[in-house]
Motif scaffolding. Structure first.
Motif, PDB file in Angstrom:
ATOM      1  N   ALA A 170       0.838  -1.212   0.000  1.00 23.33           N
ATOM      2  CA  ALA A 170       0.000   0.000   0.000  1.00 23.33           C
ATOM      3  C   ALA A 170       0.868   1.255   0.000  1.00 23.33           C
ATOM      4  CB  ALA A 170      -0.925  -0.008   1.214  1.00 23.33           C
ATOM      5  N   ARG A 171       2.001   1.175   0.693  1.00 20.82           N
ATOM      6  CA  ARG A 171       2.918   2.324   0.704  1.00 20.82           C
ATOM      7  C   ARG A 171       3.491   2.573  -0.681  1.00 20.82           C
ATOM      8  NH1 ARG A 171       4.585   5.407   4.687  1.00 20.82           N
ATOM      9  NH2 ARG A 171       6.158   6.469   3.454  1.00 20.82           N
ATOM     10  N   ARG A 172       3.824   1.488  -1.377  1.00 20.87           N
ATOM     11  CA  ARG A 172       4.343   1.659  -2.743  1.00 20.87           C
ATOM     12  C   ARG A 172       3.292   2.286  -3.645  1.00 20.87           C
ATOM     13  NH1 ARG A 172       7.174  -3.061  -1.774  1.00 20.87           N
ATOM     14  NH2 ARG A 172       5.508  -4.379  -2.613  1.00 20.87           N
ATOM     15  N   SER A 173       2.055   1.825  -3.500  1.00 23.20           N
ATOM     16  CA  SER A 173       0.969   2.410  -4.309  1.00 23.20           C
ATOM     17  C   SER A 173       0.824   3.900  -4.019  1.00 23.20           C
ATOM     18  CB  SER A 173      -0.358   1.701  -4.017  1.00 23.20           C
ATOM     19  OG  SER A 173      -0.296   0.374  -4.482  1.00 23.20           O
ATOM     20  N   TYR A 174       0.933   4.233  -2.746  1.00 20.63           N
ATOM     21  CA  TYR A 174       0.834   5.635  -2.323  1.00 20.63           C
ATOM     22  C   TYR A 174       1.966   6.447  -2.938  1.00 20.63           C
ATOM     23  CZ  TYR A 174       0.131   9.505   1.030  1.00 20.63           C
ATOM     24  OH  TYR A 174      -0.116  10.718   1.617  1.00 20.63           O
ATOM     25  N   ALA A 197      -1.429  16.533   5.662  1.00 27.69           N
ATOM     26  CA  ALA A 197      -2.794  17.058   5.716  1.00 27.69           C
ATOM     27  C   ALA A 197      -3.698  16.210   6.587  1.00 27.69           C
ATOM     28  CB  ALA A 197      -3.359  17.100   4.298  1.00 27.69           C
ATOM     29  N   ASP A 198      -4.815  16.814   6.982  1.00 27.11           N
ATOM     30  CA  ASP A 198      -5.866  16.091   7.688  1.00 27.11           C
ATOM     31  C   ASP A 198      -6.643  15.227   6.700  1.00 27.11           C
ATOM     32  OD1 ASP A 198      -5.554  16.708  10.310  1.00 27.11           O
ATOM     33  OD2 ASP A 198      -6.775  18.536  10.217  1.00 27.11           O
ATOM     34  N   THR A 199      -7.291  14.171   7.227  1.00 26.75           N
ATOM     35  CA  THR A 199      -7.957  13.252   6.308  1.00 26.75           C
ATOM     36  C   THR A 199      -9.464  13.469   6.212  1.00 26.75           C
ATOM     37  OG1 THR A 199      -8.097  11.619   8.052  1.00 26.75           O
ATOM     38  CG2 THR A 199      -6.218  11.471   6.560  1.00 26.75           C
ATOM     39  N   GLY A 200     -10.054  14.226   7.140  1.00 27.73           N
ATOM     40  CA  GLY A 200     -11.479  14.572   7.045  1.00 27.73           C
ATOM     41  C   GLY A 200     -12.368  13.357   6.854  1.00 27.73           C
ATOM     42  N   PRO A 201     -13.448  13.494   6.050  1.00 27.02           N
ATOM     43  CA  PRO A 201     -14.425  12.406   5.929  1.00 27.02           C
ATOM     44  C   PRO A 201     -13.942  11.197   5.125  1.00 27.02           C
ATOM     45  CG  PRO A 201     -15.084  14.278   4.579  1.00 27.02           C
ATOM     46  CD  PRO A 201     -13.859  14.704   5.328  1.00 27.02           C
ATOM     47  N   ILE A 202     -12.763  11.293   4.475  1.00 22.89           N
ATOM     48  CA  ILE A 202     -12.259  10.132   3.730  1.00 22.89           C
ATOM     49  C   ILE A 202     -11.605   9.157   4.709  1.00 22.89           C
ATOM     50  CG2 ILE A 202     -10.782   9.354   1.819  1.00 22.89           C
ATOM     51  CD1 ILE A 202     -13.014  11.251   0.876  1.00 22.89           C
ATOM     52  N   GLY A 203     -10.945   9.692   5.737  1.00 25.33           N
ATOM     53  CA  GLY A 203     -10.384   8.867   6.802  1.00 25.33           C
ATOM     54  C   GLY A 203      -8.954   8.429   6.549  1.00 25.33           C
ATOM     55  N   ASP A 205      -4.797   7.528   8.191  1.00 22.85           N
ATOM     56  CA  ASP A 205      -3.828   8.230   9.030  1.00 22.85           C
ATOM     57  C   ASP A 205      -2.614   8.724   8.261  1.00 22.85           C
ATOM     58  OD1 ASP A 205      -2.716   5.814   8.497  1.00 22.85           O
ATOM     59  OD2 ASP A 205      -2.862   5.047  10.549  1.00 22.85           O
ATOM     60  N   LEU A 206      -2.628   8.600   6.930  1.00 26.23           N
ATOM     61  CA  LEU A 206      -1.510   9.113   6.129  1.00 26.23           C
ATOM     62  C   LEU A 206      -2.117   9.836   4.943  1.00 26.23           C
ATOM     63  CD1 LEU A 206       1.461   9.287   5.245  1.00 26.23           C
ATOM     64  CD2 LEU A 206       1.177   7.044   4.186  1.00 26.23           C
ATOM     65  N   MET A 312      -6.101  -0.337   1.374  1.00 27.10           N
ATOM     66  CA  MET A 312      -6.502   0.590   0.307  1.00 27.10           C
ATOM     67  C   MET A 312      -5.988   2.019   0.514  1.00 27.10           C
ATOM     68  SD  MET A 312     -10.472  -0.557  -0.282  1.00 27.10           S
ATOM     69  CE  MET A 312     -10.758   0.839  -1.365  1.00 27.10           C
ATOM     70  N   GLY A 313      -6.002   2.751  -0.590  1.00 28.70           N
ATOM     71  CA  GLY A 313      -5.752   4.192  -0.558  1.00 28.70           C
ATOM     72  C   GLY A 313      -6.621   4.827  -1.622  1.00 28.70           C
ATOM     73  N   SER A 314      -6.868   6.130  -1.507  1.00 27.39           N
ATOM     74  CA  SER A 314      -7.568   6.817  -2.601  1.00 27.39           C
ATOM     75  C   SER A 314      -6.867   8.141  -2.880  1.00 27.39           C
ATOM     76  CB  SER A 314      -9.053   7.007  -2.313  1.00 27.39           C
ATOM     77  OG  SER A 314      -9.280   7.998  -1.342  1.00 27.39           O
ATOM     78  N   TYR A 315      -6.992   8.582  -4.125  1.00 27.32           N
ATOM     79  CA  TYR A 315      -6.114   9.638  -4.640  1.00 27.32           C
ATOM     80  C   TYR A 315      -6.919  10.557  -5.545  1.00 27.32           C
ATOM     81  CZ  TYR A 315      -3.294   5.625  -3.307  1.00 27.32           C
ATOM     82  OH  TYR A 315      -2.770   4.556  -2.620  1.00 27.32           O
ATOM     83  N   GLY A 316      -7.144  11.801  -5.118  1.00 27.52           N
ATOM     84  CA  GLY A 316      -8.010  12.702  -5.876  1.00 27.52           C
ATOM     85  C   GLY A 316      -7.269  13.860  -6.509  1.00 27.52           C
ATOM     86  N   ILE A 317      -7.724  14.260  -7.689  1.00 25.26           N
ATOM     87  CA  ILE A 317      -7.270  15.507  -8.322  1.00 25.26           C
ATOM     88  C   ILE A 317      -8.510  16.294  -8.711  1.00 25.26           C
ATOM     89  CG2 ILE A 317      -6.200  16.530 -10.373  1.00 25.26           C
ATOM     90  CD1 ILE A 317      -4.107  14.388 -10.350  1.00 25.26           C
TER      91      ILE A 317
END
Ligand code: P5A
Length: 436
Positions: A170-174, A197-203, A205-206, A312-317
């Motif tokens: 997961a770290r590599r994906s990040y 940054a803070d994670t807000g409603p997505i949640g 800790d990184l 999992m991780g999620s990544y937004g633009i």
């Protein structure tokens, strides 16, 4: 595109409701039009830019090995009940009922839906790692939509979702997304700085937000000056290799938004290296482990036959927000100054005397050399109107052709970013524009 036939509805007056330059310029240049609070139609000029921005985002996602899909905008509420976010998301979520009284919603993000898709197919560790992304409209009923497309209610987002077998994966994906984001924004001519940054409603800790510096930004940011000097595109990237050196460079120097600002760490930085400024958030990446996979029952069999819950991780633009952000970073009193990779058209050919045989012939030849990446101002308007419109719309190159120059076979070429002008033959003008 010939301006005499184009739908480019520019505004003469500066719209009173627009508080920041990018919003004013997008309205004046006829790029967008508001249809409800925070909801916009993208007019031809704006739509072209949005598609160019989207394509750069897509190419850099694909380069990491992520695969594009397209999920719907409307989602069943049931999925969000499974993750526990249906109540937690609150009034920002637009909730709907269909004719059968089934609860639906207009997606503000897609963690639940993509987890549902993935759990339907992924059965074993061999189905991991994977990264799925889409570029799709989102809806968030923002309490204060403002600054045009910058904080809209309906907006275009690229959102990617990674699935890995363990934390190391997961770290590599990040890290892949981290590096891809640096490249994506650099290709648009932006200096984006990753910040804790803070994670807000997505949640999770990184998390890192990617911000560009701009006076009109909504966030207060603090960073080490060295981060602004680094040229991201000069490095070649191997997404299968070790990305830690690149990520470590960025994360070992101080950069934080207000929420994560650490006064002691900041004080340790020499004053001459401290930059405190306003910033616009154009991307945000999250690692959240099993926050969605566990409650939604996503499991695969591991190499030893035991069941594993993927990380999992999620990544937004913010794709539509980027159009505004790029303008905030590239404009002057006269209008927009598009960086070439995202310009709606590379060149504007300004014919100062349509109907003059020499001017028409030269203008047509230059236009043909760059069509469809050029506009041809063949309107029966005053020269001043053509100059002002071309400056406002910000095409990187303007070729000014009048009867006298045309008779001598000369074109006046103007570079919008610097204002430099040169008198050139047609061939030299073409070569100069092609050269970038
Ligand atoms: C990451 C991808 C998420 O939603 N889920 C999927 C995670 N993150 S985020 O930070 O909430 O949003 C990602 C980016 O979308 C842009 N954005 C907006 N753009 C315009 N108007 C809005 N109201 C808006 N809200 C978010 C930002 O660029 C943000 O970084």
């Amino acid at each position: 595109m010939r301006l005499s036939r184009a739908f480019l509805p520019t505004l003469k007056e500066t719209p009173a409701e627009a508080q920041i330059a990018s919003h004013r310029l997008m309205l004046r240049a006829g790029m967008v039009r508001q249809t409800s609070a925070g909801i916009y139609v993208w007019l031809p000029l704006g739509w072209r830019v949005l598609q160019k921005v989207e394509q750069i985002v897509r190419e850099e996602q694909d380069a990491t090995g992520a695969q594009e899909i397209l999920m719907p905008t409307i989602q069943p509420a049931d999925l969000w009940k499974q993750s526990g976010r249906h109540d937690a998301y609150g009034p920002e979520m637009l909730r709907l009922k269909d004719r059968h009284e089934r609860e639906m919603l207009y997606g503000p993000t897609n963690e639940e839906m993509v987890t549902d898709i993935f759990r339907s197919y992924a059965k074993s560790y061999r189905d991991l790692p994977r990264n799925l992304y889409h570029i799709q409209w989102k809806f968030r009923d923002e309490i204060r939509p403002r600054f045009g497309v910058m904080r809209g209610r309906e907006f275009l987002m690229k959102d990617a979702y990674s699935f890995d077998l363990d934390y190391a994966g997961a770290r590599r994906s990040y890290q892949r997304m981290f590096v891809a984001y640096l490249r994506t924004f650099a290709r648009m001519g932006l200096k984006a700085i990753p910040m804790q940054a803070d994670t807000g409603p997505i949640g999770g800790d990184l998390s890192h937000e990617f911000l560009i510096l701009a006076e009109t930004g909504e966030s207060q940011v603090y960073l080490h000056r060295d981060l602004l000097a680094f040229d991201v595109l000069s490095q070649t990237v191997d997404y299968d290799g070790d990305l830690s050196p690149i990520v470590d460079f960025w994360t070992s120097r101080y950069a934080a938004t207000d929420e994560k600002h650490d006064a002691a760490a900041w004080a340790a930085i020499p004053a001459a290296d401290q930059v405190s400024a306003r910033g616009i958030e154009i991307g945000h990446i999250f690692y959240f482990g099993t926050k969605y996979s566990a409650p939604m029952g996503l499991q695969v069999s591991g190499p030893d036959g035991k069941m594993v819950t993927p990380e999992m991780g999620s990544y937004g633009i913010g794709v539509s927000r980027l159009v505004g952000a790029i303008i905030e970073a590239n404009h002057d009193e006269q209008g927009i100054r598009w960086p070439e990779p995202v310009a709606p058209f590379r060149l504007a050919v300004l014919n100062l005397k349509p109907g003059d045989a020499g001017a028409d012939a030269l203008a047509e030849r230059l236009y043909a050399a760059f069509d469809p990446d050029a506009v041809y101002d063949d309107r029966e308007d005053r020269a001043g109107v053509k100059f002002a419109d071309a400056d406002l719309m910000g095409y990187p190159w303007q070729a000014i052709i009048g009867p006298r120059g045309a008779a001598a076979g000369r074109v006046e070429l103007k570079r919008r970013a610097t204002g430099e002008r040169a008198e050139l033959s047609l061939e030299d003008a073409i070569a100069r524009i092609r050269g970038g």
